[in-house]
Design a protein around this motif. Structure first.
Motif, PDB file in Angstrom:
ATOM      1  N   GLN A  41     -50.789  -8.991   2.661  1.00 17.76           N
ATOM      2  CA  GLN A  41     -51.922  -8.624   1.816  1.00 17.76           C
ATOM      3  C   GLN A  41     -52.055  -7.104   1.711  1.00 17.76           C
ATOM      4  O   GLN A  41     -52.413  -6.582   0.654  1.00 17.76           O
ATOM      5  CB  GLN A  41     -53.196  -9.271   2.347  1.00 17.76           C
ATOM      6  N   SER A  42     -51.755  -6.396   2.784  1.00 18.61           N
ATOM      7  CA  SER A  42     -51.763  -4.944   2.740  1.00 18.61           C
ATOM      8  C   SER A  42     -50.703  -4.428   1.768  1.00 18.61           C
ATOM      9  O   SER A  42     -50.938  -3.477   1.012  1.00 18.61           O
ATOM     10  CB  SER A  42     -51.516  -4.383   4.135  1.00 18.61           C
ATOM     11  N   LEU A  43     -49.532  -5.049   1.793  1.00 22.17           N
ATOM     12  CA  LEU A  43     -48.465  -4.672   0.863  1.00 22.17           C
ATOM     13  C   LEU A  43     -48.925  -4.844  -0.585  1.00 22.17           C
ATOM     14  O   LEU A  43     -48.694  -3.970  -1.422  1.00 22.17           O
ATOM     15  CB  LEU A  43     -47.214  -5.514   1.130  1.00 22.17           C
ATOM     16  N   LEU A  44     -49.605  -5.939  -0.878  1.00 26.48           N
ATOM     17  CA  LEU A  44     -50.090  -6.176  -2.241  1.00 26.48           C
ATOM     18  C   LEU A  44     -51.132  -5.127  -2.640  1.00 26.48           C
ATOM     19  O   LEU A  44     -51.098  -4.604  -3.763  1.00 26.48           O
ATOM     20  CB  LEU A  44     -50.656  -7.591  -2.363  1.00 26.48           C
ATOM     21  N   ALA A  45     -52.035  -4.800  -1.726  1.00 22.60           N
ATOM     22  CA  ALA A  45     -53.033  -3.758  -2.005  1.00 22.60           C
ATOM     23  C   ALA A  45     -52.343  -2.423  -2.255  1.00 22.60           C
ATOM     24  O   ALA A  45     -52.736  -1.655  -3.141  1.00 22.60           O
ATOM     25  CB  ALA A  45     -54.023  -3.657  -0.847  1.00 22.60           C
ATOM     26  N   CYS A  46     -51.310  -2.156  -1.484  1.00 26.92           N
ATOM     27  CA  CYS A  46     -50.538  -0.927  -1.642  1.00 26.92           C
ATOM     28  C   CYS A  46     -49.872  -0.883  -3.016  1.00 26.92           C
ATOM     29  O   CYS A  46     -49.861   0.149  -3.679  1.00 26.92           O
ATOM     30  CB  CYS A  46     -49.495  -0.833  -0.537  1.00 26.92           C
ATOM     31  N   GLY A  47     -49.312  -2.022  -3.432  1.00 25.92           N
ATOM     32  CA  GLY A  47     -48.663  -2.091  -4.743  1.00 25.92           C
ATOM     33  C   GLY A  47     -49.619  -1.762  -5.874  1.00 25.92           C
ATOM     34  O   GLY A  47     -49.263  -1.042  -6.811  1.00 25.92           O
ATOM     35  N   VAL A  48     -50.833  -2.257  -5.768  1.00 27.91           N
ATOM     36  CA  VAL A  48     -51.843  -1.944  -6.788  1.00 27.91           C
ATOM     37  C   VAL A  48     -52.209  -0.464  -6.719  1.00 27.91           C
ATOM     38  O   VAL A  48     -52.261   0.232  -7.733  1.00 27.91           O
ATOM     39  CB  VAL A  48     -53.097  -2.836  -6.619  1.00 27.91           C
ATOM     40  N   ALA A  49     -52.446   0.046  -5.500  1.00 30.36           N
ATOM     41  CA  ALA A  49     -52.837   1.452  -5.314  1.00 30.36           C
ATOM     42  C   ALA A  49     -51.772   2.408  -5.858  1.00 30.36           C
ATOM     43  O   ALA A  49     -52.099   3.473  -6.379  1.00 30.36           O
ATOM     44  CB  ALA A  49     -53.091   1.743  -3.834  1.00 30.36           C
ATOM     45  N   GLN A  50     -50.505   2.036  -5.742  1.00 28.52           N
ATOM     46  CA  GLN A  50     -49.413   2.892  -6.206  1.00 28.52           C
ATOM     47  C   GLN A  50     -49.041   2.650  -7.670  1.00 28.52           C
ATOM     48  O   GLN A  50     -48.126   3.290  -8.182  1.00 28.52           O
ATOM     49  CB  GLN A  50     -48.176   2.688  -5.336  1.00 28.52           C
ATOM     50  N   GLY A  51     -49.716   1.713  -8.327  1.00 24.23           N
ATOM     51  CA  GLY A  51     -49.404   1.423  -9.721  1.00 24.23           C
ATOM     52  C   GLY A  51     -48.141   0.595  -9.901  1.00 24.23           C
ATOM     53  O   GLY A  51     -47.612   0.489 -11.010  1.00 24.23           O
TER      54      GLY A  51
END
Length: 196
Positions: free
Chosen positions: A150-160
């Motif tokens: 879930q952290s990876l997914l949040a990171c993906g959104v944060a990084q565009g």
């Protein structure tokens, strides 16, 4: 830095960065440490096809192989997956964009920008493939592995890299397979971005 020291560093970052083992903590950090390819001794990728970003879909699977619950075991397991994909299947690299270990760490596969080989011709060009290392037919991944994903997914959104409106799909939603295993599939169906 030696490989054992690097692995210990990543493990400590994961423990402190994700708050692993802290009761009641449900919120993943944004952009937790990702074990880069060089740390698990990945050969240079031969892949050239890029993903169109931000990706709209995430496909979650399991490797259906042995689980790993320590950085040393997970490093070995991600190498095994890579060797199978490149040696036996003749792919240009490990098939997944990212792999999740039961140690609570995310291992970089092809990364955010490169098209994977995880779900077939239709879905590979339009999705990020995340695979949990282990077989989750009869048991669930530990909470720290789920938090890492879930952290990876949040990171993906944060990084565009992922659309804020991304959809999570189980591997079995898009191909005839038992992946990601009955227990993991049940869990991802509760995630807010899941769509069958």
């Amino acid at each position: 830095m030696s490989a054992p020291c690097a692995l210990l560093t990543w493990a400590l970052l994961a423990l402190f960065g994700l708050g692993l083992g802290v009761p009641g903590e449900d919120l993943p950090c944004s952009c937790c440490p990702i074990v880069p390819r060089r740390e698990w001794k990945a050969p240079a990728s031969k892949c050239v096809d890029k993903l169109k970003l931000p990706a709209r879909y995430v496909v979650v699977s399991h490797t259906a192989g042995s689980p790993c619950d320590s950085p040393a075991l997970c490093l070995n397991q991600v190498q095994n997956v890579h060797n199978y994909h490149t040696g036996m299947l003749n792919w240009c690299d490990v098939g997944y964009n990212f792999l999740i270990g039961e140690d609570g760490l995310v291992y970089e596969g092809r990364g955010w920008d490169t098209k994977g080989d995880h779900t077939g011709k239709i879905w590979n060009p339009i999705s990020i493939g995340i695979s949990f290392m282990g077989n989750y037919m009869e048991r669930s991944p530990p909470p720290r592995a789920l938090r890492a994903a879930q952290s990876l997914l949040a990171c993906g959104v944060a990084q565009g890299k992922l659309s804020p409106r991304y959809e999570v799909k189980g591997h079995r939603d898009v191909q005839r397979t038992l992946s990601p295993g009955d227990q993991l599939y049940e869990i991802i169906q509760t995630w807010p971005h899941y769509h069958e």
